[in-house]
Design a protein around this motif. Structure first.
Motif, PDB file in Angstrom:
ATOM      1  N   UNK A 132       0.840  -1.203   0.000  1.00  0.00           N
ATOM      2  CA  UNK A 132       0.000   0.000   0.000  1.00  0.00           C
ATOM      3  C   UNK A 132       0.876   1.254   0.000  1.00  0.00           C
ATOM      4  N   UNK A 133       1.966   1.218   0.746  1.00  0.00           N
ATOM      5  CA  UNK A 133       2.872   2.372   0.772  1.00  0.00           C
ATOM      6  C   UNK A 133       3.516   2.605  -0.583  1.00  0.00           C
ATOM      7  N   UNK A 134       3.881   1.532  -1.288  1.00  0.00           N
ATOM      8  CA  UNK A 134       4.483   1.679  -2.608  1.00  0.00           C
ATOM      9  C   UNK A 134       3.483   2.261  -3.613  1.00  0.00           C
ATOM     10  N   UNK A 135       2.234   1.814  -3.542  1.00  0.00           N
ATOM     11  CA  UNK A 135       1.203   2.378  -4.435  1.00  0.00           C
ATOM     12  C   UNK A 135       0.979   3.848  -4.115  1.00  0.00           C
ATOM     13  N   UNK A 136       0.976   4.193  -2.848  1.00  0.00           N
ATOM     14  CA  UNK A 136       0.805   5.591  -2.454  1.00  0.00           C
ATOM     15  C   UNK A 136       1.973   6.433  -2.960  1.00  0.00           C
ATOM     16  N   UNK A 137       3.189   5.933  -2.820  1.00  0.00           N
ATOM     17  CA  UNK A 137       4.372   6.643  -3.294  1.00  0.00           C
ATOM     18  C   UNK A 137       4.311   6.826  -4.805  1.00  0.00           C
ATOM     19  N   UNK A 138       3.944   5.762  -5.523  1.00  0.00           N
ATOM     20  CA  UNK A 138       3.818   5.853  -6.982  1.00  0.00           C
ATOM     21  C   UNK A 138       2.788   6.919  -7.357  1.00  0.00           C
ATOM     22  N   UNK A 139       1.657   6.898  -6.680  1.00  0.00           N
ATOM     23  CA  UNK A 139       0.610   7.895  -6.936  1.00  0.00           C
ATOM     24  C   UNK A 139       1.155   9.313  -6.730  1.00  0.00           C
ATOM     25  N   UNK A 140       1.863   9.519  -5.643  1.00  0.00           N
ATOM     26  CA  UNK A 140       2.415  10.845  -5.356  1.00  0.00           C
ATOM     27  C   UNK A 140       3.436  11.262  -6.413  1.00  0.00           C
ATOM     28  N   UNK A 141       4.264  10.328  -6.850  1.00  0.00           N
ATOM     29  CA  UNK A 141       5.259  10.638  -7.882  1.00  0.00           C
ATOM     30  C   UNK A 141       4.586  10.976  -9.209  1.00  0.00           C
ATOM     31  N   UNK A 142       3.574  10.217  -9.570  1.00  0.00           N
ATOM     32  CA  UNK A 142       2.845  10.496 -10.808  1.00  0.00           C
ATOM     33  C   UNK A 142       2.158  11.852 -10.744  1.00  0.00           C
ATOM     34  N   UNK A 143       1.617  12.194  -9.583  1.00  0.00           N
ATOM     35  CA  UNK A 143       0.986  13.513  -9.413  1.00  0.00           C
ATOM     36  C   UNK A 143       2.006  14.629  -9.599  1.00  0.00           C
ATOM     37  N   UNK A 144       3.223  14.424  -9.133  1.00  0.00           N
ATOM     38  CA  UNK A 144       4.277  15.437  -9.317  1.00  0.00           C
ATOM     39  C   UNK A 144       4.578  15.626 -10.800  1.00  0.00           C
ATOM     40  N   UNK A 145       4.614  14.519 -11.535  1.00  0.00           N
ATOM     41  CA  UNK A 145       4.845  14.629 -12.981  1.00  0.00           C
ATOM     42  C   UNK A 145       3.694  15.396 -13.625  1.00  0.00           C
ATOM     43  N   UNK A 146       2.451  15.060 -13.257  1.00  0.00           N
ATOM     44  CA  UNK A 146       1.281  15.767 -13.795  1.00  0.00           C
ATOM     45  C   UNK A 146       1.404  17.267 -13.570  1.00  0.00           C
ATOM     46  N   UNK A 147       1.817  17.655 -12.371  1.00  0.00           N
ATOM     47  CA  UNK A 147       1.930  19.087 -12.050  1.00  0.00           C
ATOM     48  C   UNK A 147       3.005  19.775 -12.888  1.00  0.00           C
ATOM     49  N   UNK A 148       3.974  19.018 -13.391  1.00  0.00           N
ATOM     50  CA  UNK A 148       5.021  19.589 -14.245  1.00  0.00           C
ATOM     51  C   UNK A 148       4.598  19.692 -15.702  1.00  0.00           C
ATOM     52  N   UNK A 149       3.532  19.029 -16.075  1.00  0.00           N
ATOM     53  CA  UNK A 149       3.019  19.106 -17.446  1.00  0.00           C
ATOM     54  C   UNK A 149       2.210  20.377 -17.641  1.00  0.00           C
ATOM     55  N   UNK A 150       2.205  20.895 -18.851  1.00  0.00           N
ATOM     56  CA  UNK A 150       1.352  22.048 -19.152  1.00  0.00           C
ATOM     57  C   UNK A 150      -0.106  21.709 -18.865  1.00  0.00           C
ATOM     58  N   UNK A 151      -0.542  20.498 -19.238  1.00  0.00           N
ATOM     59  CA  UNK A 151      -1.933  20.090 -18.991  1.00  0.00           C
ATOM     60  C   UNK A 151      -2.239  20.063 -17.497  1.00  0.00           C
ATOM     61  N   UNK A 152      -1.293  19.601 -16.702  1.00  0.00           N
ATOM     62  CA  UNK A 152      -1.485  19.575 -15.255  1.00  0.00           C
ATOM     63  C   UNK A 152      -1.550  20.962 -14.663  1.00  0.00           C
ATOM     64  N   UNK A 153      -0.754  21.877 -15.202  1.00  0.00           N
ATOM     65  CA  UNK A 153      -0.769  23.257 -14.715  1.00  0.00           C
ATOM     66  C   UNK A 153      -2.097  23.919 -15.043  1.00  0.00           C
ATOM     67  N   UNK A 154      -2.646  23.603 -16.206  1.00  0.00           N
ATOM     68  CA  UNK A 154      -3.940  24.173 -16.583  1.00  0.00           C
ATOM     69  C   UNK A 154      -5.038  23.652 -15.663  1.00  0.00           C
ATOM     70  N   UNK A 155      -4.973  22.375 -15.285  1.00  0.00           N
ATOM     71  CA  UNK A 155      -5.979  21.810 -14.390  1.00  0.00           C
ATOM     72  C   UNK A 155      -5.931  22.444 -13.009  1.00  0.00           C
ATOM     73  N   UNK A 156      -4.732  22.759 -12.543  1.00  0.00           N
ATOM     74  CA  UNK A 156      -4.599  23.335 -11.206  1.00  0.00           C
ATOM     75  C   UNK A 156      -4.636  24.850 -11.215  1.00  0.00           C
ATOM     76  N   UNK A 157      -4.680  25.458 -12.416  1.00  0.00           N
ATOM     77  CA  UNK A 157      -4.702  26.903 -12.521  1.00  0.00           C
ATOM     78  C   UNK A 157      -3.338  27.537 -12.325  1.00  0.00           C
ATOM     79  N   UNK A 158      -2.295  26.712 -12.278  1.00  0.00           N
ATOM     80  CA  UNK A 158      -0.937  27.231 -12.113  1.00  0.00           C
ATOM     81  C   UNK A 158      -0.408  27.728 -13.452  1.00  0.00           C
ATOM     82  N   UNK A 159       0.209  28.882 -13.437  1.00  0.00           N
ATOM     83  CA  UNK A 159       0.795  29.432 -14.657  1.00  0.00           C
ATOM     84  C   UNK A 159       2.288  29.600 -14.455  1.00  0.00           C
TER      85      UNK A 159
END
Length: 173
Positions: A141-168
């Protein structure tokens, strides 16, 4: 594991020393993995004369005995009306769905599963969810949680992820 095109790009990036190649390799490994998952999924569904798009429609219709309109299906599946027409034609040809006049307004078309379609949806749901879950066998469960968190970090670095979060770009500066 990496595709030839990614190997070539990685080698050129290493030769030019223009970016951290460990980061580039990690991205290409992720792309290779998602491609392999997509290919395996396509092979599994093809055994049942289904594509991913047709598979999604089976499940959208599964709990809808009165059916849905093609417009509703397109909207829920996130595809165009032109795409939905082709998917429905294939499902109808293979006996998974039937088109009929709507219950309240005969001018409207409702799409519903046939008995063959209902049975296929039922069987595939179990088979497909077990397969997807098996991709993470051996993970804690901890490994899945870590993977999820890492994938979320990648999403936030994408232009598409920034648009979803309103980050410019200005907000990050």
């Amino acid at each position: 594991m990496l595709e030839q095109k990614h190997m070539a790009l990685l080698e050129e990036a290493e030769r030019r020393a223009i970016a951290p190649t460990d980061n580039i390799r990690a991205c290409f490994e992720l792309l290779a993995l998602t491609g392999a998952i997509d290919r395996d999924c396509a092979v599994r569904l093809a055994r049942h004369r289904l594509s991913e798009g047709k598979f999604v429609l089976l499940f959208l219709l599964h709990d809808k005995p009165d059916g849905l309109s093609p417009h509703e299906l397109a909207e829920r599946a996130g595809v165009t009306r032109a795409t939905i027409t082709g998917l429905l034609d294939g499902l109808e040809r293979d006996g998974f769905i039937a088109r009929r006049g709507g219950l309240e307004d005969r001018r409207k078309i409702a799409v519903a599963l046939t008995e063959v379609g209902r049975q296929m949806a039922r069987e595939l749901f179990s088979e497909h969810t077990q397969w997807v879950a098996s991709l993470f066998e051996g993970f804690t469960a901890d490994e899945r949680k870590t993977l999820h968190e890492l994938l979320q970090r990648i999403w936030r670095n994408l232009d598409a992820g920034k648009q979803q979060t309103g980050q410019t770009a200005d907000a990050r500066a």
